[in-house]
Design an enzyme around this catalytic site. Sequence first.
Site, PDB file in Angstrom:
ATOM      1  N   HIS A 175     -21.300 -35.876  -3.159  1.00 22.47           N
ATOM      2  CA  HIS A 175     -19.905 -35.665  -3.793  1.00 22.47           C
ATOM      3  C   HIS A 175     -19.807 -34.464  -4.408  1.00 22.47           C
ATOM      4  O   HIS A 175     -20.584 -33.729  -4.823  1.00 22.47           O
ATOM      5  CB  HIS A 175     -19.729 -37.041  -4.955  1.00 22.47           C
ATOM      6  CG  HIS A 175     -20.970 -36.896  -5.942  1.00 22.47           C
ATOM      7  ND1 HIS A 175     -22.096 -37.511  -5.708  1.00 22.47           N
ATOM      8  CD2 HIS A 175     -20.681 -36.693  -7.403  1.00 22.47           C
ATOM      9  CE1 HIS A 175     -22.756 -37.288  -6.679  1.00 22.47           C
ATOM     10  NE2 HIS A 175     -21.963 -36.910  -7.837  1.00 22.47           N
TER      11      HIS A 175
ATOM     12  N   ASP B 264     -26.683 -37.268  -6.792  1.00 24.00           N
ATOM     13  CA  ASP B 264     -27.580 -37.231  -8.132  1.00 24.00           C
ATOM     14  C   ASP B 264     -28.902 -37.916  -7.824  1.00 24.00           C
ATOM     15  O   ASP B 264     -29.087 -38.659  -7.040  1.00 24.00           O
ATOM     16  CB  ASP B 264     -26.766 -38.343  -8.949  1.00 24.00           C
ATOM     17  CG  ASP B 264     -25.209 -38.203  -9.439  1.00 24.00           C
ATOM     18  OD1 ASP B 264     -24.807 -36.779  -9.376  1.00 24.00           O
ATOM     19  OD2 ASP B 264     -24.396 -39.102  -9.456  1.00 24.00           O
TER      20      ASP B 264
ATOM     21  N   ARG C  72      -8.754 -33.119 -15.981  1.00 21.19           N
ATOM     22  CA  ARG C  72      -9.638 -34.294 -15.741  1.00 21.19           C
ATOM     23  C   ARG C  72     -10.736 -34.567 -16.608  1.00 21.19           C
ATOM     24  O   ARG C  72     -11.290 -33.555 -17.070  1.00 21.19           O
ATOM     25  CB  ARG C  72     -10.089 -34.117 -14.444  1.00 21.19           C
ATOM     26  CG  ARG C  72     -11.088 -35.232 -14.040  1.00 21.19           C
ATOM     27  CD  ARG C  72     -11.543 -35.066 -12.451  1.00 21.19           C
ATOM     28  NE  ARG C  72     -12.749 -35.978 -12.007  1.00 21.19           N
ATOM     29  CZ  ARG C  72     -12.530 -37.124 -11.716  1.00 21.19           C
ATOM     30  NH1 ARG C  72     -11.575 -37.650 -11.205  1.00 21.19           N
ATOM     31  NH2 ARG C  72     -13.848 -37.778 -11.380  1.00 21.19           N
TER      32      ARG C  72
ATOM     33  N   HIS D  38     -23.129 -32.247  -4.288  1.00 25.26           N
ATOM     34  CA  HIS D  38     -24.538 -32.591  -4.704  1.00 25.26           C
ATOM     35  C   HIS D  38     -24.814 -33.877  -4.534  1.00 25.26           C
ATOM     36  O   HIS D  38     -23.828 -34.818  -4.555  1.00 25.26           O
ATOM     37  CB  HIS D  38     -25.068 -32.032  -6.103  1.00 25.26           C
ATOM     38  CG  HIS D  38     -24.070 -32.722  -7.066  1.00 25.26           C
ATOM     39  ND1 HIS D  38     -22.714 -32.466  -7.490  1.00 25.26           N
ATOM     40  CD2 HIS D  38     -24.465 -33.728  -8.154  1.00 25.26           C
ATOM     41  CE1 HIS D  38     -22.289 -33.281  -8.394  1.00 25.26           C
ATOM     42  NE2 HIS D  38     -23.370 -34.170  -8.600  1.00 25.26           N
TER      43      HIS D  38
HETATM   44  C1  GA4 Z   1     -26.640 -33.382 -10.753  1.00 28.66           C
HETATM   45  C2  GA4 Z   1     -26.450 -34.643 -11.622  1.00 28.66           C
HETATM   46  C3  GA4 Z   1     -26.353 -34.689 -13.051  1.00 28.66           C
HETATM   47  O1  GA4 Z   1     -24.918 -34.130 -13.555  1.00 28.66           O
HETATM   48  C4  GA4 Z   1     -27.599 -33.456 -13.623  1.00 28.66           C
HETATM   49  C5  GA4 Z   1     -27.030 -32.465 -12.787  1.00 28.66           C
HETATM   50  C6  GA4 Z   1     -27.900 -31.153 -13.139  1.00 28.66           C
HETATM   51  C7  GA4 Z   1     -27.491 -30.273 -14.528  1.00 28.66           C
HETATM   52  O2  GA4 Z   1     -26.131 -30.133 -14.563  1.00 28.66           O
HETATM   53  O3  GA4 Z   1     -28.203 -29.687 -15.361  1.00 28.66           O
HETATM   54  C8  GA4 Z   1     -28.304 -30.231 -11.967  1.00 28.66           C
HETATM   55  C9  GA4 Z   1     -27.731 -31.053 -11.208  1.00 28.66           C
HETATM   56  C10 GA4 Z   1     -27.548 -32.452 -11.382  1.00 28.66           C
HETATM   57  C11 GA4 Z   1     -28.708 -31.350  -9.842  1.00 28.66           C
HETATM   58  C12 GA4 Z   1     -29.496 -29.725  -9.164  1.00 28.66           C
HETATM   59  C13 GA4 Z   1     -29.557 -29.038 -10.495  1.00 28.66           C
HETATM   60  C14 GA4 Z   1     -29.809 -29.890 -11.916  1.00 28.66           C
HETATM   61  C15 GA4 Z   1     -27.492 -28.989 -11.927  1.00 28.66           C
HETATM   62  C16 GA4 Z   1     -28.335 -28.261 -10.903  1.00 28.66           C
HETATM   63  C17 GA4 Z   1     -28.139 -27.252 -10.171  1.00 28.66           C
HETATM   64  C18 GA4 Z   1     -27.578 -33.719 -15.180  1.00 28.66           C
HETATM   65  C19 GA4 Z   1     -28.763 -33.915 -12.994  1.00 28.66           C
HETATM   66  O4  GA4 Z   1     -29.699 -34.749 -13.232  1.00 28.66           O
HETATM   67  O5  GA4 Z   1     -28.864 -33.194 -11.741  1.00 28.66           O
END
Ligand code: GA4
Length: 327
Positions: A260, A205, A270, A203
């Site tokens: 990443h 960020d 980890r 994904h």
């Molecule tokens: C990825 C980055 C952060 O960890 C996060 C993630 C969020 C979650 O874990 O709820 C998301 C992911 C993240 C992007 C797409 C969506 C939302 C999980 C998911 C499948 C907290 C964020 O802001 O986006």
Amino acid sequence: MVVLSIPTLEQISLISNDKPNFCSGIPTIDFMKPDSIPLIVKACEEFGFFKVINHGIPSEFMDRLEGDTMKFFSLSLPEKEKSYPDSSFCYGNKKIGSHGDMGWVEYILLSLNENFDSQRSSDLYREIKETFGSSLSDYIAAVKKLACEVLELLADELKIQPRNIFSKLLMDEESDSIFRLNHYPPCPDFQALNCNLSGFGEHTDPQVISVLRSNDTTGLQISLRDGSWVSVPPDQNSFFILVGDSLQVLTNGRFRSVKHRVLANSLKSRVSMIYFGAPALKEKIEPLPMLMKTEEESLYKEFTWREYKNIVYKSSLADERLCFFEK
Ligand code: GA4
């Protein structure tokens, strides 16, 4: 320790582990060496990722939070799950987001948006104090400052003013930043099969910038421009900085938000701690005119962080999300 159930395990993807290719050339910014600072722009353009060393944050901050984090994750599953069902302090186990993504990970997600709801926020601080003492708030204050320093160096190197043009987004008292503590338990069974269980799937960020610190266990991989994956050698004394989608838009695609993922194959657990610096919900995200050359056109339609966040949280991890806002 995460408890296995076969149906759940089947939903976590396996990633083949032919040749773990360690990336030797991760750009490194040394805060003690001024001549390394200009590298920062190239790092954001080429990788969307770099490492900061000699950052000035005492290792005691990391050690205290890591200790408290491990204490929390070693509680029993019912104890962790009972915690905070209706607050901004949420515990998750294997389920990531709301679209069926699964990973070999347990985590805490913490909203740092204090103005969201004052009642929730005061509950939140009580919960944090009970669970973590001051280690969490001390650490968050330090990495927020580091994120702002990095963003100010970026503004300097891009020769744009004011130098807080990016960092003010994180300093806004309504900033929607979040903090995440991840625990990837060891998963020895999969080593024999020569494949890795996905800890956190690929994904980008969505925020402006992320500051990641992990213990000395491998797992993090980044995707290079040519689409290949490389492993990032862990370094518990340094911070890794990731360009987020919002910074990609603010620079009209000049900086690259880095794809990443984390593999959970190790014999060791980890632990990672990530600060995601975000703007206020009402903030407009659009390319900065001062960064555009004459005649350069904006690649993106204007949108607010709230609009982007709504799309992000409805999507799956690996989805391309900025495409909804491309012109
Ligand atoms: C990825 C980055 C952060 O960890 C996060 C993630 C969020 C979650 O874990 O709820 C998301 C992911 C993240 C992007 C797409 C969506 C939302 C999980 C998911 C499948 C907290 C964020 O802001 O986006």
